[in-house]
Write a protein that holds these residues in place. Structure first.
Motif, PDB file in Angstrom:
ATOM      1  N   THR A   1      -4.494  18.509 -11.558  1.00 30.76           N
ATOM      2  CA  THR A   1      -4.899  19.589 -10.663  1.00 30.76           C
ATOM      3  C   THR A   1      -4.871  19.169  -9.195  1.00 30.76           C
ATOM      4  N   ASP A   2      -4.659  17.902  -8.943  1.00 29.38           N
ATOM      5  CA  ASP A   2      -4.690  17.310  -7.596  1.00 29.38           C
ATOM      6  C   ASP A   2      -5.986  17.705  -6.881  1.00 29.38           C
ATOM      7  N   ALA A   3      -7.096  17.606  -7.647  1.00 29.94           N
ATOM      8  CA  ALA A   3      -8.390  18.044  -7.137  1.00 29.94           C
ATOM      9  C   ALA A   3      -9.291  16.895  -6.712  1.00 29.94           C
ATOM     10  N   GLY A   4      -8.829  15.676  -6.857  1.00 33.30           N
ATOM     11  CA  GLY A   4      -9.652  14.532  -6.493  1.00 33.30           C
ATOM     12  C   GLY A   4      -9.168  13.290  -7.199  1.00 33.30           C
ATOM     13  N   GLU A   5     -10.085  12.361  -7.375  1.00 23.52           N
ATOM     14  CA  GLU A   5      -9.701  11.075  -7.947  1.00 23.52           C
ATOM     15  C   GLU A   5     -10.823  10.517  -8.813  1.00 23.52           C
ATOM     16  N   ALA A   6     -10.445   9.866  -9.900  1.00 22.16           N
ATOM     17  CA  ALA A   6     -11.402   9.169 -10.755  1.00 22.16           C
ATOM     18  C   ALA A   6     -11.354   7.685 -10.413  1.00 22.16           C
ATOM     19  N   VAL A   7     -12.532   7.082 -10.357  1.00 22.69           N
ATOM     20  CA  VAL A   7     -12.652   5.664 -10.020  1.00 22.69           C
ATOM     21  C   VAL A   7     -13.599   5.036 -11.036  1.00 22.69           C
ATOM     22  N   ALA A   8     -13.230   3.877 -11.544  1.00 20.97           N
ATOM     23  CA  ALA A   8     -14.068   3.192 -12.535  1.00 20.97           C
ATOM     24  C   ALA A   8     -15.432   2.846 -11.956  1.00 20.97           C
ATOM     25  N   GLN A   9     -16.435   2.854 -12.808  1.00 25.30           N
ATOM     26  CA  GLN A   9     -17.802   2.551 -12.387  1.00 25.30           C
ATOM     27  C   GLN A   9     -17.892   1.164 -11.762  1.00 25.30           C
ATOM     28  N   SER A  10     -17.123   0.240 -12.274  1.00 30.62           N
ATOM     29  CA  SER A  10     -17.184  -1.143 -11.781  1.00 30.62           C
ATOM     30  C   SER A  10     -16.312  -1.374 -10.542  1.00 30.62           C
ATOM     31  N   ASP A  11     -15.529  -0.378 -10.158  1.00 34.61           N
ATOM     32  CA  ASP A  11     -14.602  -0.525  -9.023  1.00 34.61           C
ATOM     33  C   ASP A  11     -15.274  -0.063  -7.720  1.00 34.61           C
ATOM     34  N   ILE A  12     -16.177  -0.874  -7.213  1.00 35.26           N
ATOM     35  CA  ILE A  12     -16.899  -0.529  -5.980  1.00 35.26           C
ATOM     36  C   ILE A  12     -15.941  -0.401  -4.789  1.00 35.26           C
ATOM     37  N   PRO A  13     -14.975  -1.324  -4.612  1.00 34.20           N
ATOM     38  CA  PRO A  13     -14.026  -1.140  -3.504  1.00 34.20           C
ATOM     39  C   PRO A  13     -13.221   0.162  -3.636  1.00 34.20           C
ATOM     40  N   GLY A  14     -12.876   0.536  -4.868  1.00 31.29           N
ATOM     41  CA  GLY A  14     -12.155   1.790  -5.087  1.00 31.29           C
ATOM     42  C   GLY A  14     -13.000   2.999  -4.734  1.00 31.29           C
ATOM     43  N   GLN A  15     -14.288   2.944  -5.073  1.00 33.38           N
ATOM     44  CA  GLN A  15     -15.196   4.031  -4.726  1.00 33.38           C
ATOM     45  C   GLN A  15     -15.320   4.152  -3.209  1.00 33.38           C
ATOM     46  N   MET A  16     -15.445   2.999  -2.553  1.00 36.77           N
ATOM     47  CA  MET A  16     -15.538   3.012  -1.092  1.00 36.77           C
ATOM     48  C   MET A  16     -14.257   3.576  -0.477  1.00 36.77           C
ATOM     49  N   ARG A  17     -13.110   3.217  -1.047  1.00 35.37           N
ATOM     50  CA  ARG A  17     -11.815   3.681  -0.536  1.00 35.37           C
ATOM     51  C   ARG A  17     -11.704   5.197  -0.612  1.00 35.37           C
ATOM     52  N   ILE A  18     -12.066   5.784  -1.761  1.00 36.11           N
ATOM     53  CA  ILE A  18     -11.919   7.233  -1.911  1.00 36.11           C
ATOM     54  C   ILE A  18     -12.929   7.983  -1.044  1.00 36.11           C
ATOM     55  N   ILE A  19     -14.142   7.454  -0.927  1.00 31.49           N
ATOM     56  CA  ILE A  19     -15.133   8.083  -0.037  1.00 31.49           C
ATOM     57  C   ILE A  19     -14.639   8.041   1.404  1.00 31.49           C
ATOM     58  N   GLN A  20     -14.097   6.900   1.806  1.00 32.06           N
ATOM     59  CA  GLN A  20     -13.573   6.764   3.174  1.00 32.06           C
ATOM     60  C   GLN A  20     -12.392   7.718   3.392  1.00 32.06           C
ATOM     61  N   LYS A  21     -11.537   7.834   2.394  1.00 32.84           N
ATOM     62  CA  LYS A  21     -10.371   8.718   2.481  1.00 32.84           C
ATOM     63  C   LYS A  21     -10.813  10.175   2.686  1.00 32.84           C
ATOM     64  N   ILE A  22     -11.769  10.624   1.891  1.00 31.30           N
ATOM     65  CA  ILE A  22     -12.245  12.001   1.997  1.00 31.30           C
ATOM     66  C   ILE A  22     -12.991  12.215   3.308  1.00 31.30           C
ATOM     67  N   TYR A  23     -13.765  11.227   3.726  1.00 26.66           N
ATOM     68  CA  TYR A  23     -14.478  11.323   4.999  1.00 26.66           C
ATOM     69  C   TYR A  23     -13.487  11.403   6.155  1.00 26.66           C
TER      70      TYR A  23
END
Length: 85
Positions: A22-44
Motif C-alpha cells: 500500500t506504500d503506507a509506511g514501513e515496518a521495523v523490527a523491535q530490535s532494530d533501534i537504528p532502523g526505528q530512528m531512521r524511519i522516524i527521522q525520515k517522516i519528521y
C-alpha cells in the motif's frame, strides 16, 4: 489526511508486506533501534519539508478497511448460500 505508518513488526512479515503493497509506511523490527530512528527521522524530515516519502495508494488501502472487508465477506456468503438454494 493519510499519514505514514510505522509498525514495530518483522519487516518481512505480513504487516511489512501490507505496508509495502500500500506504500503506507514501513515496518521495523523491535530490535532494530537504528532502523526505528531512521524511519522516524525520515517522516519528521518529510513533515518539516512538506514532502512525503510514501505514495499512500488509496485504492490499495481502502480494500483493507472494515467496510470493504465486510462487503467482501457478505458477497462471499451470498455466493455460498446461492449455490445451496
Amino acid at each position: 489526511a493519510m499519514r505514514p505508518l510505522i509498525a514495530i513488526a518483522p519487516p518481512n512479515g505480513a504487516i511489512g508486506e501490507l505496508l509495502r503493497e500500500t506504500d503506507a509506511g514501513e515496518a521495523v523490527a523491535q530490535s532494530d533501534i537504528p532502523g526505528q530512528m531512521r524511519i522516524i527521522q525520515k517522516i519528521y524530515n518529510d513533515w518539516q519539508s512538506g514532502t512525503q516519502s510514501f505514495e499512500m495508494n488509496p485504492k490499495q488501502i481502502l480494500q483493507y478497511e472494515r467496510r470493504e472487508a465486510t462487503r467482501k465477506l457478505a458477497q462471499l456468503f451470498n455466493t455460498l448460500t446461492a449455490h445451496k438454494a
